[in-house]
Write an enzyme that holds these catalytic residues in place. Sequence first.
Site, PDB file in Angstrom:
ATOM      1  N   TRP A 132     -13.329  26.461  20.502  1.00 51.08           N
ATOM      2  CA  TRP A 132     -13.702  26.587  21.923  1.00 51.08           C
ATOM      3  C   TRP A 132     -12.418  26.607  22.747  1.00 51.08           C
ATOM      4  O   TRP A 132     -11.497  25.825  22.488  1.00 51.08           O
ATOM      5  CB  TRP A 132     -14.580  25.388  22.298  1.00 51.08           C
ATOM      6  CG  TRP A 132     -14.935  25.275  23.749  1.00 51.08           C
ATOM      7  CD1 TRP A 132     -15.391  26.265  24.580  1.00 51.08           C
ATOM      8  CD2 TRP A 132     -14.890  24.080  24.538  1.00 51.08           C
ATOM      9  NE1 TRP A 132     -15.629  25.761  25.834  1.00 51.08           N
ATOM     10  CE2 TRP A 132     -15.331  24.417  25.837  1.00 51.08           C
ATOM     11  CE3 TRP A 132     -14.527  22.755  24.286  1.00 51.08           C
ATOM     12  CZ2 TRP A 132     -15.415  23.496  26.868  1.00 51.08           C
ATOM     13  CZ3 TRP A 132     -14.614  21.828  25.310  1.00 51.08           C
ATOM     14  CH2 TRP A 132     -15.055  22.196  26.586  1.00 51.08           C
ATOM     15  N   ASP A 216     -18.323  17.567  18.433  1.00 50.92           N
ATOM     16  CA  ASP A 216     -18.612  18.205  19.700  1.00 50.92           C
ATOM     17  C   ASP A 216     -19.990  18.848  19.562  1.00 50.92           C
ATOM     18  O   ASP A 216     -20.160  19.803  18.801  1.00 50.92           O
ATOM     19  CB  ASP A 216     -17.529  19.255  20.000  1.00 50.92           C
ATOM     20  CG  ASP A 216     -17.650  19.791  21.404  1.00 50.92           C
ATOM     21  OD1 ASP A 216     -18.628  19.439  22.097  1.00 50.92           O
ATOM     22  OD2 ASP A 216     -16.776  20.571  21.821  1.00 50.92           O
ATOM     23  N   LYS A 266     -26.367  23.664  27.737  1.00 50.72           N
ATOM     24  CA  LYS A 266     -27.024  24.838  27.132  1.00 50.72           C
ATOM     25  C   LYS A 266     -28.476  24.539  26.769  1.00 50.72           C
ATOM     26  O   LYS A 266     -29.353  25.347  26.991  1.00 50.72           O
ATOM     27  CB  LYS A 266     -26.300  25.284  25.856  1.00 50.72           C
ATOM     28  CG  LYS A 266     -24.811  25.133  25.876  1.00 50.72           C
ATOM     29  CD  LYS A 266     -24.096  26.237  26.582  1.00 50.72           C
ATOM     30  CE  LYS A 266     -22.653  25.855  26.768  1.00 50.72           C
ATOM     31  NZ  LYS A 266     -21.779  26.915  27.150  1.00 50.72           N
TER      32      LYS A 266
HETATM   33  C1  LIG Z   1     -17.948  23.814  21.708  1.00 48.69           C
HETATM   34  C2  LIG Z   1     -18.163  23.452  23.121  1.00 48.69           C
HETATM   35  N1  LIG Z   1     -17.912  22.211  23.518  1.00 48.69           N
HETATM   36  C3  LIG Z   1     -18.108  21.808  24.781  1.00 48.69           C
HETATM   37  C4  LIG Z   1     -18.546  22.684  25.728  1.00 48.69           C
HETATM   38  C5  LIG Z   1     -18.692  22.081  27.086  1.00 48.69           C
HETATM   39  O1  LIG Z   1     -19.570  22.585  27.937  1.00 48.69           O
HETATM   40  P1  LIG Z   1     -20.017  21.796  29.240  1.00 48.69           P
HETATM   41  O2  LIG Z   1     -18.853  21.052  29.775  1.00 48.69           O
HETATM   42  O3  LIG Z   1     -20.499  22.856  30.141  1.00 48.69           O
HETATM   43  O4  LIG Z   1     -21.105  20.871  28.784  1.00 48.69           O
HETATM   44  C6  LIG Z   1     -18.807  24.014  25.388  1.00 48.69           C
HETATM   45  C7  LIG Z   1     -19.203  25.009  26.376  1.00 48.69           C
HETATM   46  O5  LIG Z   1     -19.123  26.178  26.255  1.00 48.69           O
HETATM   47  C8  LIG Z   1     -18.626  24.395  24.046  1.00 48.69           C
HETATM   48  O6  LIG Z   1     -18.877  25.637  23.624  1.00 48.69           O
END
Ligand SMILES: Cc1ncc(COP(=O)(O)O)c(C=O)c1O
Length: 418
Positions: A132, A216, A266
């Site tokens: 990511w 994560d 998501k």
């Molecule tokens: C692997 C991963 N970790 C964490 C996130 C964090 O997303 P958010 O801060 O919007 O919850 C994302 C978002 O795309 C992700 O793909």
Amino acid sequence: MPITLGDIPQQPRDEAFALTADFKADNHPNKVSLSAGVYRDGDSKPWVLSSVREAKRILHETTDLDHEYLPIQGLDSFLDAAKDLILGKEAAATANAVSLQTISGTGANHVGAAFLGQKLQPKNVFISDPTWSNHHLVWTVGAPNVTQRKYPYYDFSNHTLDFDGMMSTLEAEAEENDVVILHACSHNPTGADPSREQWQSLARLFKQKKLFAFFDSAYQGFATGDVEADGWAVRHFQQTLFGECSAEENPSSAPPGMCIAQSFAKNFGLYGERVGAFHLILPRQTQADGAKSELLRLVRAEISNPPLFGARIVQTVLSDAKLRAMWENDLRVMSSRITKMRSLLRQAIEEDPNSGDWSRLESQIGMFTFTGLSENQVLRLREVHHIYLMNNGRISLSGVNEGNVKYIAEAFNEVSRQ
Ligand SMILES: Cc1ncc(COP(=O)(O)O)c(C=O)c1O
């Protein structure tokens, strides 16, 4: 010479957000966004989950809700529900866990990095290659004292998980207390996840080497439509590493802990509400109070206490059997549309006999696929065809629909011939 703020060199724009802005500014009628990691319905529109709509209606009609500050750790009933969801009810009740509400998954990653950098002080944090786009920055800012290392994750020529590379690197190079970031499911950006057998081998390695697993979890339920299946790896690690430690049997043989950065962006479609949780699991219950006090100190300094609205929505859905069933159906709606788009895109691309093998579109899982297109091909897609994807060739399948799939496939084939 005193430092002046005018001398600060300009940093590059964040790629993901820059692409979204460029896409918005593009007036071409056939433009397509395959870059953003957000769900879109069959008409490329944002989708408010029906369970979330219903929870909002209930909250709206609850007239005695106030808008007071939450405690520093967040909304306790939300945290209990979040922990049950990721660990399973039974393990959640017995695990030596500390839970905090965070600013979505990014905030959970950040709190985790800052806390571990200060208190565990690992020599290295191992991050999958690729990963990511924000992991490296989060650790650079949150834990500048920890060396960032990459572990191989993806076999770029065969478009599969490089499990042997991942295992052998961790086996040879990771040291006791090192942190290893693992994507709980729907690996971003590759869409390639370990099998259950492979997760089992990894858990054994983490136990033997006393490594700190940092999960994560940004896509639970979004990958397969089944929250239990998507939580399997996390639950297996918790049981393998600390299952017996709940009874205080032999905690000294366990790794220093594990943690989960949990996002509800998501799987609830609550992107902008910034709902997340951080769960730290320790071998001994007696360690939890000190760790919790340090985490609370960190949160107090950074955000004082987290926002209320999104956590109330998630808690309302997860605590009501009817709403929860509705939500699980919403998850199936989203994940099955993505699965269908994977098949349609593969079929449409392979209609061209020279396209090669695109089976990876169907073997990979979740929102993303690594196309294998080069940076030059990605630029051509943007400039000539007005199709936007990340420079590393990652696409989000949520931008594909029945109306644009042929256009995308023809463009992919056109740039592949260049
Ligand atoms: C692997 C991963 N970790 C964490 C996130 C964090 O997303 P958010 O801060 O919007 O919850 C994302 C978002 O795309 C992700 O793909």
